[in-house]
Design a protein around this motif. Sequence first.
Motif, PDB file in Angstrom:
ATOM      1  N   GLU A  11       0.838  -1.203   0.000  1.00  5.58           N
ATOM      2  CA  GLU A  11       0.000   0.000   0.000  1.00  5.58           C
ATOM      3  C   GLU A  11       0.875   1.255   0.000  1.00  5.58           C
ATOM      4  OE1 GLU A  11      -3.109   0.401  -0.574  1.00  5.58           O
ATOM      5  OE2 GLU A  11      -3.383   2.495   0.006  1.00  5.58           O
ATOM      6  N   GLN A  12       1.978   1.222   0.729  1.00  5.93           N
ATOM      7  CA  GLN A  12       2.880   2.385   0.694  1.00  5.93           C
ATOM      8  C   GLN A  12       3.435   2.583  -0.713  1.00  5.93           C
ATOM      9  OE1 GLN A  12       6.969   2.508   1.927  1.00  5.93           O
ATOM     10  NE2 GLN A  12       6.580   4.255   3.288  1.00  5.93           N
ATOM     11  N   ARG A  13       3.802   1.472  -1.355  1.00  3.81           N
ATOM     12  CA  ARG A  13       4.318   1.576  -2.722  1.00  3.81           C
ATOM     13  C   ARG A  13       3.287   2.264  -3.611  1.00  3.81           C
ATOM     14  NH1 ARG A  13       3.566   0.292  -7.274  1.00  3.81           N
ATOM     15  NH2 ARG A  13       1.819  -1.066  -6.724  1.00  3.81           N
ATOM     16  N   ALA A  14       2.055   1.830  -3.532  1.00  2.00           N
ATOM     17  CA  ALA A  14       1.007   2.399  -4.389  1.00  2.00           C
ATOM     18  C   ALA A  14       0.809   3.893  -4.105  1.00  2.00           C
ATOM     19  CB  ALA A  14      -0.296   1.632  -4.186  1.00  2.00           C
ATOM     20  N   ARG A  15       0.842   4.257  -2.837  1.00  2.00           N
ATOM     21  CA  ARG A  15       0.606   5.672  -2.503  1.00  2.00           C
ATOM     22  C   ARG A  15       1.783   6.550  -2.930  1.00  2.00           C
ATOM     23  NH1 ARG A  15      -2.528   5.562   3.383  1.00  2.00           N
ATOM     24  NH2 ARG A  15      -4.067   4.006   2.759  1.00  2.00           N
ATOM     25  N   LEU A  16       3.013   6.056  -2.738  1.00  2.00           N
ATOM     26  CA  LEU A  16       4.168   6.845  -3.186  1.00  2.00           C
ATOM     27  C   LEU A  16       4.160   6.946  -4.709  1.00  2.00           C
ATOM     28  CD1 LEU A  16       6.997   5.544  -0.786  1.00  2.00           C
ATOM     29  CD2 LEU A  16       5.740   7.712  -0.638  1.00  2.00           C
ATOM     30  N   GLN A  17       3.757   5.851  -5.380  1.00  2.00           N
ATOM     31  CA  GLN A  17       3.677   5.876  -6.840  1.00  2.00           C
ATOM     32  C   GLN A  17       2.671   6.933  -7.292  1.00  2.00           C
ATOM     33  OE1 GLN A  17       5.616   3.863  -9.023  1.00  2.00           O
ATOM     34  NE2 GLN A  17       4.881   5.534 -10.330  1.00  2.00           N
TER      35      GLN A  17
ATOM     36  N   ARG B 244       1.941   9.592  -5.806  1.00  2.00           N
ATOM     37  CA  ARG B 244       2.555  10.911  -5.608  1.00  2.00           C
ATOM     38  C   ARG B 244       3.504  11.256  -6.750  1.00  2.00           C
ATOM     39  NH1 ARG B 244       3.754  11.295   0.964  1.00  2.00           N
ATOM     40  NH2 ARG B 244       1.558  11.044   1.536  1.00  2.00           N
ATOM     41  N   ALA B 245       4.111  10.222  -7.329  1.00  2.00           N
ATOM     42  CA  ALA B 245       4.983  10.464  -8.482  1.00  2.00           C
ATOM     43  C   ALA B 245       4.166  10.693  -9.743  1.00  2.00           C
ATOM     44  CB  ALA B 245       5.931   9.268  -8.677  1.00  2.00           C
ATOM     45  N   ASP B 246       3.011  10.038  -9.829  1.00  2.00           N
ATOM     46  CA  ASP B 246       2.218  10.076 -11.061  1.00  2.00           C
ATOM     47  C   ASP B 246       1.344  11.317 -11.170  1.00  2.00           C
ATOM     48  OD1 ASP B 246       3.281   7.643 -11.672  1.00  2.00           O
ATOM     49  OD2 ASP B 246       1.513   6.469 -11.082  1.00  2.00           O
TER      50      ASP B 246
ATOM     51  N   LYS C  80       0.458  16.079  -6.489  1.00  2.00           N
ATOM     52  CA  LYS C  80       1.005  15.398  -5.306  1.00  2.00           C
ATOM     53  C   LYS C  80       2.538  15.413  -5.282  1.00  2.00           C
ATOM     54  CE  LYS C  80      -2.824  12.122  -4.647  1.00  2.00           C
ATOM     55  NZ  LYS C  80      -3.187  10.681  -4.744  1.00  2.00           N
ATOM     56  N   HIS C  81       3.149  15.964  -6.327  1.00  2.00           N
ATOM     57  CA  HIS C  81       4.622  15.921  -6.399  1.00  2.00           C
ATOM     58  C   HIS C  81       5.282  16.529  -5.164  1.00  2.00           C
ATOM     59  CE1 HIS C  81       4.863  15.490 -11.085  1.00  2.00           C
ATOM     60  NE2 HIS C  81       4.418  14.418 -10.478  1.00  2.00           N
ATOM     61  N   TRP C  82       4.681  17.604  -4.671  1.00  2.00           N
ATOM     62  CA  TRP C  82       5.297  18.316  -3.536  1.00  2.00           C
ATOM     63  C   TRP C  82       5.403  17.424  -2.304  1.00  2.00           C
ATOM     64  CZ3 TRP C  82       2.651  19.273   1.101  1.00  2.00           C
ATOM     65  CH2 TRP C  82       1.296  18.923   1.095  1.00  2.00           C
ATOM     66  N   LYS C  83       4.570  16.375  -2.273  1.00  2.00           N
ATOM     67  CA  LYS C  83       4.552  15.505  -1.090  1.00  2.00           C
ATOM     68  C   LYS C  83       5.630  14.442  -1.144  1.00  2.00           C
ATOM     69  CE  LYS C  83       0.333  15.262   1.391  1.00  2.00           C
ATOM     70  NZ  LYS C  83      -0.584  14.328   2.017  1.00  2.00           N
TER      71      LYS C  83
END
Length: 270
Positions: free
Chosen positions: A177-183, A185-187, A191-194
């Motif tokens: 789930e962390q992987r998906a949420r960080l992804q 943020r990249a996509d 959300k980039h600022w986060k």
Amino acid sequence: MADGRTHLLTPGAPVDLAAIPTTAEAYWPGTRDEARTAFRDLRKRFINLQRRFYAADDQKLLIVLQAMDAGGKDGTIRSITRGTNPQGVEVESFKVPSKADLAHDYLWRVHKVVPAEGQITIFNRSHYGDVLVVRVENLVPEDQWRLRYDHINDFERLLSETGTHILKFYLHISKEEQRARLQSRADEPHKHWKLVPADLEKRAQWDDYQAAYQEALTRCSTEWAPWYAIPADQKWYRNLAIMQVVVDRLEAINPQYPAPEFDVFGLKVI
Ligand code: AMP
Ligand code: MG
């Protein structure tokens, strides 16, 4: 979902994070929409309780949020605070300590911002950083951070014995789930600022952080300041489970509007 004690980490019992679900299935038999309806009902009760808590002006409530990056602390804060009277709710975020913070003991910056009477204060990260990131990154020697579990328990006991109610929530997400949420943020550009490089570095140290969390949760869940491990992969369940614990506690406190200062019944204001 049983009640506000479902996710309580029993004081004194060893915590095995790998054995605790990060998802709702085991706790919520209904649908997501049913959970959202239940959440909204609880929030109505919370908003009323917070109004009374602020008016009564004689109790203090501290809510501590800790999680891995992207664990949902910000969203939890939005969900708790929405609709409340902002005069009675504070949010305190603990970032990298300043030079002045580091020139004092590590609890100095924390003690300054604990709730006053009538206030509910939410810690976005907390003094637990001093046994989490500090431990994993070796920011102070082990013989120093090892002392901190006892310091923290004593500090929280001081707060409790002087009238502060304390609820601590670990938002438990899976590595996937962390992987998906960080992804995401990249996509997603907004959300980039986060997303910061440290998020990826800390993800690479996932196991070290889980071990640090496990020890903190084991050693610092106390009768006076319990930890709750909240399954947090699904935001709708996370919000519901946390609100349930907060409402349970506030209903037990049962704050009352102060009695009027004079006989106002039947008073005509001219
Ligand atoms: P964020 O909450 O995403 O804005 O990030 C805050 C940053 O501050 C995180 O990278 C934390 O690890 C860091 N931080 C919080 N408390 C401490 C501490 N006591 N010592 C060092 N870094 C900390
Ligand atoms: Mg962050």
